[in-house]
Scaffold this motif. Structure first.
Motif, PDB file in Angstrom:
ATOM      1  N   ARG A 152       0.853  -1.199   0.000  1.00  6.34           N
ATOM      2  CA  ARG A 152       0.000   0.000   0.000  1.00  6.34           C
ATOM      3  C   ARG A 152       0.888   1.249   0.000  1.00  6.34           C
ATOM      4  NH1 ARG A 152      -5.499  -0.557   2.271  1.00  6.34           N
ATOM      5  NH2 ARG A 152      -6.014  -2.756   2.581  1.00  6.34           N
ATOM      6  N   LEU A 153       1.977   1.186   0.750  1.00  6.21           N
ATOM      7  CA  LEU A 153       2.930   2.297   0.785  1.00  6.21           C
ATOM      8  C   LEU A 153       3.548   2.497  -0.594  1.00  6.21           C
ATOM      9  CD1 LEU A 153       4.252   4.310   2.765  1.00  6.21           C
ATOM     10  CD2 LEU A 153       5.939   2.545   3.305  1.00  6.21           C
ATOM     11  N   ALA A 154       3.857   1.395  -1.274  1.00  2.00           N
ATOM     12  CA  ALA A 154       4.428   1.479  -2.614  1.00  2.00           C
ATOM     13  C   ALA A 154       3.450   2.109  -3.605  1.00  2.00           C
ATOM     14  CB  ALA A 154       4.846   0.086  -3.096  1.00  2.00           C
ATOM     15  N   LEU A 155       2.164   1.779  -3.474  1.00  2.00           N
ATOM     16  CA  LEU A 155       1.172   2.392  -4.350  1.00  2.00           C
ATOM     17  C   LEU A 155       1.117   3.902  -4.144  1.00  2.00           C
ATOM     18  CD1 LEU A 155      -1.888  -0.059  -4.158  1.00  2.00           C
ATOM     19  CD2 LEU A 155      -0.221   0.148  -5.996  1.00  2.00           C
ATOM     20  N   ALA A 156       1.294   4.330  -2.891  1.00  2.69           N
ATOM     21  CA  ALA A 156       1.197   5.752  -2.566  1.00  2.69           C
ATOM     22  C   ALA A 156       2.468   6.516  -2.889  1.00  2.69           C
ATOM     23  CB  ALA A 156       0.856   5.924  -1.085  1.00  2.69           C
ATOM     24  N   GLN A 157       3.629   5.825  -2.875  1.00  2.00           N
ATOM     25  CA  GLN A 157       4.907   6.501  -3.067  1.00  2.00           C
ATOM     26  C   GLN A 157       5.752   5.761  -4.117  1.00  2.00           C
ATOM     27  OE1 GLN A 157       6.739   6.946   0.846  1.00  2.00           O
ATOM     28  NE2 GLN A 157       5.348   8.601   1.360  1.00  2.00           N
ATOM     29  N   GLN A 158       5.169   5.541  -5.270  1.00  2.00           N
ATOM     30  CA  GLN A 158       5.783   4.688  -6.285  1.00  2.00           C
ATOM     31  C   GLN A 158       7.171   5.160  -6.701  1.00  2.00           C
ATOM     32  OE1 GLN A 158       3.189   3.637  -9.542  1.00  2.00           O
ATOM     33  NE2 GLN A 158       1.388   3.509  -8.210  1.00  2.00           N
ATOM     34  N   ASP A 159       7.368   6.445  -6.813  1.00  2.00           N
ATOM     35  CA  ASP A 159       8.659   6.960  -7.274  1.00  2.00           C
ATOM     36  C   ASP A 159       9.745   6.859  -6.208  1.00  2.00           C
ATOM     37  OD1 ASP A 159       7.626   7.616  -9.759  1.00  2.00           O
ATOM     38  OD2 ASP A 159       7.074   9.649  -9.146  1.00  2.00           O
ATOM     39  N   ARG A 160       9.361   6.530  -4.987  1.00  2.00           N
ATOM     40  CA  ARG A 160      10.334   6.493  -3.900  1.00  2.00           C
ATOM     41  C   ARG A 160      10.784   5.076  -3.548  1.00  2.00           C
ATOM     42  NH1 ARG A 160       7.334  10.708   0.134  1.00  2.00           N
ATOM     43  NH2 ARG A 160       9.002  10.139   1.589  1.00  2.00           N
ATOM     44  N   ILE A 161      10.114   4.077  -4.107  1.00  2.00           N
ATOM     45  CA  ILE A 161      10.455   2.691  -3.798  1.00  2.00           C
ATOM     46  C   ILE A 161      11.552   2.213  -4.747  1.00  2.00           C
ATOM     47  CG2 ILE A 161       9.609   0.328  -3.638  1.00  2.00           C
ATOM     48  CD1 ILE A 161       8.453   2.206  -1.530  1.00  2.00           C
ATOM     49  N   SER A 162      12.705   1.885  -4.192  1.00  2.00           N
ATOM     50  CA  SER A 162      13.845   1.492  -5.030  1.00  2.00           C
ATOM     51  C   SER A 162      13.894  -0.013  -5.303  1.00  2.00           C
ATOM     52  CB  SER A 162      15.151   1.934  -4.368  1.00  2.00           C
ATOM     53  OG  SER A 162      15.283   1.365  -3.078  1.00  2.00           O
ATOM     54  N   ALA A 163      13.343  -0.815  -4.398  1.00  2.00           N
ATOM     55  CA  ALA A 163      13.360  -2.269  -4.558  1.00  2.00           C
ATOM     56  C   ALA A 163      12.442  -2.878  -3.508  1.00  2.00           C
ATOM     57  CB  ALA A 163      14.774  -2.825  -4.407  1.00  2.00           C
ATOM     58  N   ILE A 164      12.032  -4.121  -3.754  1.00  2.00           N
ATOM     59  CA  ILE A 164      11.163  -4.844  -2.819  1.00  2.00           C
ATOM     60  C   ILE A 164      11.779  -6.202  -2.518  1.00  2.00           C
ATOM     61  CG2 ILE A 164       8.881  -5.880  -2.465  1.00  2.00           C
ATOM     62  CD1 ILE A 164       7.751  -3.821  -4.429  1.00  2.00           C
ATOM     63  N   VAL A 165      11.850  -6.534  -1.242  1.00  2.00           N
ATOM     64  CA  VAL A 165      12.248  -7.871  -0.813  1.00  2.00           C
ATOM     65  C   VAL A 165      11.060  -8.451  -0.059  1.00  2.00           C
ATOM     66  CG1 VAL A 165      13.840  -9.265   0.551  1.00  2.00           C
ATOM     67  CG2 VAL A 165      14.664  -7.196  -0.615  1.00  2.00           C
ATOM     68  N   SER A 166      10.527  -9.558  -0.550  1.00  7.66           N
ATOM     69  CA  SER A 166       9.391 -10.190   0.105  1.00  7.66           C
ATOM     70  C   SER A 166       9.833 -11.492   0.744  1.00  7.66           C
ATOM     71  CB  SER A 166       8.266 -10.470  -0.896  1.00  7.66           C
ATOM     72  OG  SER A 166       7.196 -11.152  -0.266  1.00  7.66           O
ATOM     73  N   GLN A 167       9.739 -11.540   2.055  1.00  2.77           N
ATOM     74  CA  GLN A 167      10.046 -12.775   2.788  1.00  2.77           C
ATOM     75  C   GLN A 167       8.732 -13.301   3.359  1.00  2.77           C
ATOM     76  OE1 GLN A 167      11.465 -13.110   6.864  1.00  2.77           O
ATOM     77  NE2 GLN A 167      10.235 -14.895   6.294  1.00  2.77           N
ATOM     78  N   ASN A 168       8.173 -14.286   2.669  1.00  5.80           N
ATOM     79  CA  ASN A 168       6.873 -14.822   3.050  1.00  5.80           C
ATOM     80  C   ASN A 168       5.859 -13.682   3.208  1.00  5.80           C
ATOM     81  OD1 ASN A 168       9.093 -16.756   4.081  1.00  5.80           O
ATOM     82  ND2 ASN A 168       7.259 -18.039   4.028  1.00  5.80           N
ATOM     83  N   GLY A 169       5.920 -12.762   2.254  1.00 10.87           N
ATOM     84  CA  GLY A 169       4.985 -11.639   2.217  1.00 10.87           C
ATOM     85  C   GLY A 169       4.100 -11.804   0.997  1.00 10.87           C
TER      86      GLY A 169
END
Length: 317
Positions: A141-158
């Protein structure tokens, strides 16, 4: 994902015990210094752990149920030589304030809004997110709101895909369909000390490798007055995350964020199919499985830290 009432140290003492500084994977001989801080966001005093250089690339660690930023105690020291690592406790969890339910809506939209205020208050203009369990929908949800600020995503059982939900979600999904008092009461079992401990050891080939520190601390916080109803509110609202899955997928397809999935393949809640599904929307996603359960960091923090450093080192953070 989804409590122990006993004599325990004061919260301040628990903060100190949670540090467990170690050596960075890079071979640094200087132990990581982990700071324990708070940041006011609206009416909520957010507690967080922070380590690493102030000018280094930022990695925001978002925990899940029933844990807190304490779950990252072993991972943080492996990253703090190269990254500014920040691990907040979500509202209603750990040492972050838990406003009364009459004054604060315990839903995932509110948790995400609080985290958005948190990163703004800290001045994080660009950051990567590490998402786990409840931290996944909050982070996405944070990524949807701040798309230009997210540099990468690491999902651990997410999880972010319907196929990642196991049969263990059946009583919860029944509550979503029929939010009756009876169905709500049936879910209190998830907050018992035995159930919390099971989340840590289910799917782990050798449970003796899993410390009781994490589960005991989780149960200590869950036993605080009012936390039981807060958690039941969040369980009910989790259905709103599933409803948002198509928006998450559209974000993945449109933005193609660099994504690393590190997964305990024996997770009783979030199935490996949920990790593989990331590749459908992000063909370049990197997916790795470990022979462990839901709380993969409890047994594989060194291996995950190594993958993390390699992955982040190849991104433009």
């Amino acid at each position: 994902m989804l409590a122990l009432s006993a004599a325990a140290p004061a919260a301040a003492g628990l903060s100190t015990l949670a540090a467990s500084p170690g050596l960075a994977t890079s071979g640094s001989t200087v132990p990581a210094k982990i700071h324990f801080r708070t940041q006011k966001v609206g009416d909520v005093e957010v507690f967080y752990r922070e380590a690493g250089p102030a000018d280094a690339p930022v990695l925001l660690l978002l925990h899940g149920f029933p844990s807190s930023g304490h779950m990252y105690r072993d991972l943080i020291p492996h990253l703090a030589d190269s990254y500014r690592v920040i691990a907040p406790d979500l509202p209603g969890f750990g040492e972050t304030a838990a406003p009364p339910r009459e004054e604060f809506t315990y839903g995932f939209a509110t948790l995400a809004t609080t985290m958005e205020g948190f990163v703004d208050a800290l001045g994080l203009e660009r950051y990567a997110i590490y998402i786990f369990d409840y931290g996944a929908p909050v982070g996405l949800r944070l990524a949807l709101a701040q798309q230009d600020r997210i540099s990468a995503i690491v999902s651990q059982n997410g999880n972010a895909y319907v196929e990642g939900l196991s049969q263990g979600w059946s009583p919860i999904q029944r509550y979503w369909r029929e939010p009756t008092k009876e169905n709500r009461e049936a879910l209190r079992i998830f907050q018992t000390p035995d159930a919390v401990r099971q989340q840590y050891v289910m799917g782990v080939p050798d449970p003796s490798l899993v410390s009781t520190d994490g589960s005991n601390l989780d149960s200590f916080f869950l036993a605080r007055a009012g936390r039981d109803e807060i958690q039941l509110d969040l369980i009910l609202d989790y259905r709103s995350n599933v409803e948002l899955y198509p928006q998450f997928h559209a974000y993945f397809r449109t933005r193609q964020p660099p994504l690393l999935a590190v997964w305990g393949r024996n997770d009783p809640f979030f199935l490996p199919a949920g990790a593989d599904a990331f590749k459908r929307d992000i063909p370049g996603a990197e997916v790795h499985f470990f022979d462990t359960g839901h709380f993969a960091l409890e047994t594989h923090h060194q291996e995950i830290a190594a993958l993390l450093r390699d992955f982040l080192g190849r991104q433009k953070l």
